[in-house]
Design a protein around this motif. Structure first.
Motif, short mmCIF file in Angstrom:
data_model
loop_
_atom_site.label_atom_id
_atom_site.label_comp_id
_atom_site.label_asym_id
_atom_site.label_seq_id
_atom_site.Cartn_x
_atom_site.Cartn_y
_atom_site.Cartn_z
N TYR A 16 0.80 -1.21 0.00
CA TYR A 16 0.00 0.00 0.00
C TYR A 16 0.84 1.27 0.00
N LEU A 20 1.10 4.16 -3.05
CA LEU A 20 0.91 5.59 -2.81
C LEU A 20 2.08 6.38 -3.39
N ARG A 23 2.12 6.44 -7.24
CA ARG A 23 1.20 7.45 -7.77
C ARG A 23 1.80 8.84 -7.65
N SER A 119 -9.06 3.28 -2.68
CA SER A 119 -7.89 3.89 -2.07
C SER A 119 -8.00 5.41 -2.09
N ARG A 122 -4.66 7.46 -2.15
CA ARG A 122 -3.97 7.51 -3.44
C ARG A 122 -4.72 8.35 -4.46
N ASP A 123 -6.06 8.19 -4.50
CA ASP A 123 -6.84 8.74 -5.61
C ASP A 123 -7.50 10.08 -5.31
N LEU A 126 -3.96 12.36 -2.34
CA LEU A 126 -2.65 12.63 -2.93
C LEU A 126 -2.72 13.68 -4.04
#
Length: 256
Positions: A16, A20, A23, A119, A122-123, A126
């Motif tokens: 995970y 992250l 990305r 997530s 991340r999406d 971030l």
């Protein structure tokens, strides 16, 4: 380009954290990033707030802090926010973290666009963190809001001859970090000596650090954030004293 810090409950066993960061490399490969921790206890808001409060002011103003702990937010409808507080930026799920971190109210708060994703860190969080690090204004990320999930910090009770507080965090060594500050002790004590009561134990001496007492003895110190802490020299205070998060700690001053 401002610095981005990462604080999550993702752990270190799975992919995970790498996902992250992958990305982040796609969005802004030149962005400097610092891992605060990925070992926050899963879904533990209090743990995340304690870790971030202890360190975020040490980073340069303008730093963007991504908090990926319980990142879907509270309640059945997920929500995510970006905030400004004391010259720093924070992106987090709407789960009470921002209220606790900012002592109730950020200086500025916006809602981030909703998304269906497994997530959110991340999406959703971030990309918002990258935009802030690149100099985008907070208000460009979403509408300004005032309604968000609120949690209240445990309050210290101050009396003429006594301070009642609680364990705010148990660290990796088993030390008990309380919500009683040096400022509160000085304000109530006016230079008087004091005794710290916890469980069935009483400690009347303040030490400069945890190793200043003989091995196996209970020791009371102020940490670098000015918080009163209880430990066992070369031992685990939480296990040996039977105290954990939210256990009561009293500081008592002489009445004469």
């Amino acid at each position: 380009m401002a610095l981005i810090t990462l604080l999550t409950d993702f752990g270190y066993r799975d992919h995970y954290v790498a996902a992250l960061k992958a990305r982040l490399l796609q969005l802004a490969p030149a962005t400097p990033v610092v891992d605060i921790s990925h070992g926050v206890e899963p879904f533990n808001i209090a743990h995340a707030v304690h870790v971030l409060q202890a360190v975020f002011r040490d980073f340069p103003p303008g730093t963007v802090h991504l908090v990926g702990v319980d990142d879907h937010g509270a309640g059945p409808e997920p929500g995510w926010h970006a905030a400004r507080f004391e010259g720093h930026y924070f992106v987090a799920g709407d789960n009470g973290i921002l209220a606790l971190l900012c002592n109730g109210e950020p200086e500025e708060l916006v809602a981030l666009p909703a998304a269906i994703t497994p997530s959110p860190s991340r999406d959703v969080l971030l990309p918002a963190a990258v935009a802030l690090a690149q100099g985008e204004p907070l208000t460009s990320l979403g509408p300004v809001i005032t309604e968000f999930h609120r949690l209240n910090n445990r309050q210290v009770r101050l009396q003429d001859h006594r301070i009642t507080g609680h364990v705010a965090h148990v660290d990796h060594y088993g030390n008990l970090i309380t919500n009683i500050s040096r400022t509160a002790v000085d304000a109530v004590g006016h230079g008087r000596g004091f005794a710290v009561h916890f469980g069935r134990e009483v400690v009347r001496e303040l030490h400069p650090h945890f190793s200043a007492a003989p091995p196996g003895e209970a020791v009371v110190v102020f940490n670098s954030q000015g918080c009163l802490c209880v430990g066992i020299c070369q031992g685990n205070a939480s296990e040996l004293l039977g105290l954990n998060f939210d256990s009561q700690i009293d500081v008592r001053f002489p009445t004469e």
